[in-house]
Write a protein that holds these residues in place. Structure first.
Motif, mmCIF file in Angstrom:
data_model
loop_
_atom_site.group_PDB
_atom_site.id
_atom_site.type_symbol
_atom_site.label_atom_id
_atom_site.label_comp_id
_atom_site.label_asym_id
_atom_site.label_seq_id
_atom_site.Cartn_x
_atom_site.Cartn_y
_atom_site.Cartn_z
ATOM 1 N N PHE A 88 0.832 -1.197 0.000
ATOM 2 C CA PHE A 88 0.000 0.000 0.000
ATOM 3 C C PHE A 88 0.871 1.253 0.000
ATOM 4 N N THR A 126 3.836 1.507 -1.133
ATOM 5 C CA THR A 126 4.477 1.597 -2.444
ATOM 6 C C THR A 126 3.520 2.208 -3.473
ATOM 7 N N ASP A 127 2.245 1.757 -3.415
ATOM 8 C CA ASP A 127 1.251 2.330 -4.327
ATOM 9 C C ASP A 127 1.091 3.831 -4.084
ATOM 10 N N ASN A 145 4.252 5.561 -5.383
ATOM 11 C CA ASN A 145 4.291 5.656 -6.854
ATOM 12 C C ASN A 145 3.307 6.700 -7.363
ATOM 13 N N ALA A 146 2.097 6.716 -6.751
ATOM 14 C CA ALA A 146 1.111 7.710 -7.183
ATOM 15 C C ALA A 146 1.575 9.122 -6.837
#
Length: 368
Positions: free
Chosen positions: A326, A328-329, A332-333
């Motif tokens: 989560f 990491t997401d 990245n976003a």
């Protein structure tokens, strides 16, 4: 100045660059479209127009926008730093959990191996040994009982043989006493001797080795009238020989009885000693079985505990991986958003430094 200008931009939101103006090329219009997809890019263009139309200097505008871009890049660097720090924490946590899981799995394997390959076979072996000891005890008691019964039977036979021998010896002694007083034997005396011989024959009917003596004596007494003193002496000698044989036989069966009694007593002592040893072995074996049973229960409890610990560790590892996924997401976003804003800001900065933008602002001022 920068924050004041931002507030002014928000107040004068109606001010916007007319991208449809003939001054812009199709490339410029495409760039405007991309920049307007970014909140900061759109803000910069509108702020630049406001700044220049209110008499601001381009160099000051560039400085403010570069400062804005620098702040965005600094924030992005902070995002990278925080994510790198989170990655380091994640890697350490995963390594720790995986090591603990590996250790716990090894402990669990060893516990199962100890239970299946040591405790269970040991318990079965102890049970078989206890069963064998109980069989030994039963056989020991059975042997003692059989030996006791046999000893009683043998002693009864011995007493019967002693009684037979004593009866026969008494009859012989009576015959000898009678024969020793005979000079001219009467018919009654002869009959009495024959009667005693019949009694001797009856007493010794189970002893074949004496039957021939008795048979000969009977024949002699039948054929003899005891008048011949030589024949009488032969009869007395025969009676004495028979008596000696009976006494020797009685002594032998008495000695045999003593040997059998001693042998029986020794056997009883040996059987009782073996029985005591078996009983002590049973006590020891029961203690071993109890210890084995306790160890099995403790090992099963340990296996349950290790299973629970392993489930907890796997749950923690899954939770950490999910949380990091989560994060990491989100990272990245966030990075994509920052890169989009920074790229748009750089595009806007590049666009507003083109002469066409300044011409556009001047045309707007003239039109005003």
């Amino acid at each position: 100045m920068f924050k004041v200008a931002v507030c002014a931009l928000l107040v004068l939101a109606s001010t916007a660059i007319n991208v449809q103006s003939s001054i812009w090329t199709s490339k410029d219009q495409k760039a405007f479209a991309q920049i307007h997809q970014s909140g900061w890019g759109k803000f910069i263009l509108n702020f630049a127009e406001l700044h220049l139309t209110t008499g601001g200097i381009l160099s000051e505008l560039n400085s403010e926008i570069e400062k804005l871009i620098g702040e965005l890049e600094e924030e992005l660097a902070g995002v990278h730093h925080e994510f790198n720090r989170r990655t380091d924490v994640h890697n350490r946590e995963v390594a720790r959990l995986e090591q603990e899981i590996q250790d716990k799995e090894r402990e669990l394997f060893n516990a199962h191996d100890f239970y299946d390959n040591v405790l269970i076979p040991q318990g079965e072996r102890f049970a078989a040994q206890l069963e064998q000891l109980q069989e030994n005890i039963a056989h020991n008691r059975q042997t003692l009982e059989q030996a006791t019964v046999q000893r009683a039977n043998d002693h009864e036979t011995f007493e019967a043989q002693v009684a037979e021998h004593n009866d026969a010896i008494s009859a012989i002694d009576e015959c000898l006493q009678l024969l020793s007083t005979i000079e001219t034997p009467s018919l009654a005396q002869v009959k009495k001797v024959q009667k005693n011989l019949a009694k001797i024959q009856s007493s010794l009917k189970k002893h074949s080795q004496f039957q021939i003596f008795v048979k000969v004596l009977l024949e002699i007494t039948v054929d003899s009238n005891f008048a011949d003193q030589g024949a009488l002496r032969d009869i007395i000698v025969a009676f004495n020989n028979l008596r000696n044989e009976l006494v020797d036989s009685l002594n032998q069966i008495t000695a045999d009885e003593a040997d059998q009694v001693a042998e029986f007593n020794a056997q009883v002592i040996q059987l009782n000693q073996e029985h005591a040893e078996f009983q002590r072995a049973v006590v020891v074996k029961n203690a071993e079985i109890e210890a084995n049973t306790t160890k099995q229960e403790q090992t099963l409890d340990l296996i349950d505990e290790l299973d629970a610990d392993l489930a907890t560790l796997n749950g923690q590892l899954q939770a950490e991986n999910d949380d990091y996924a989560f994060a990491t997401d989100v990272y990245n976003a966030t990075v994509a958003e920052y890169n989009k804003e920074i790229n748009a800001a750089n595009q806007a900065l590049d666009l507003l430094n083109q002469p066409r933008f300044q011409d556009y602002v001047k045309s707007q001022l003239r039109g005003a």
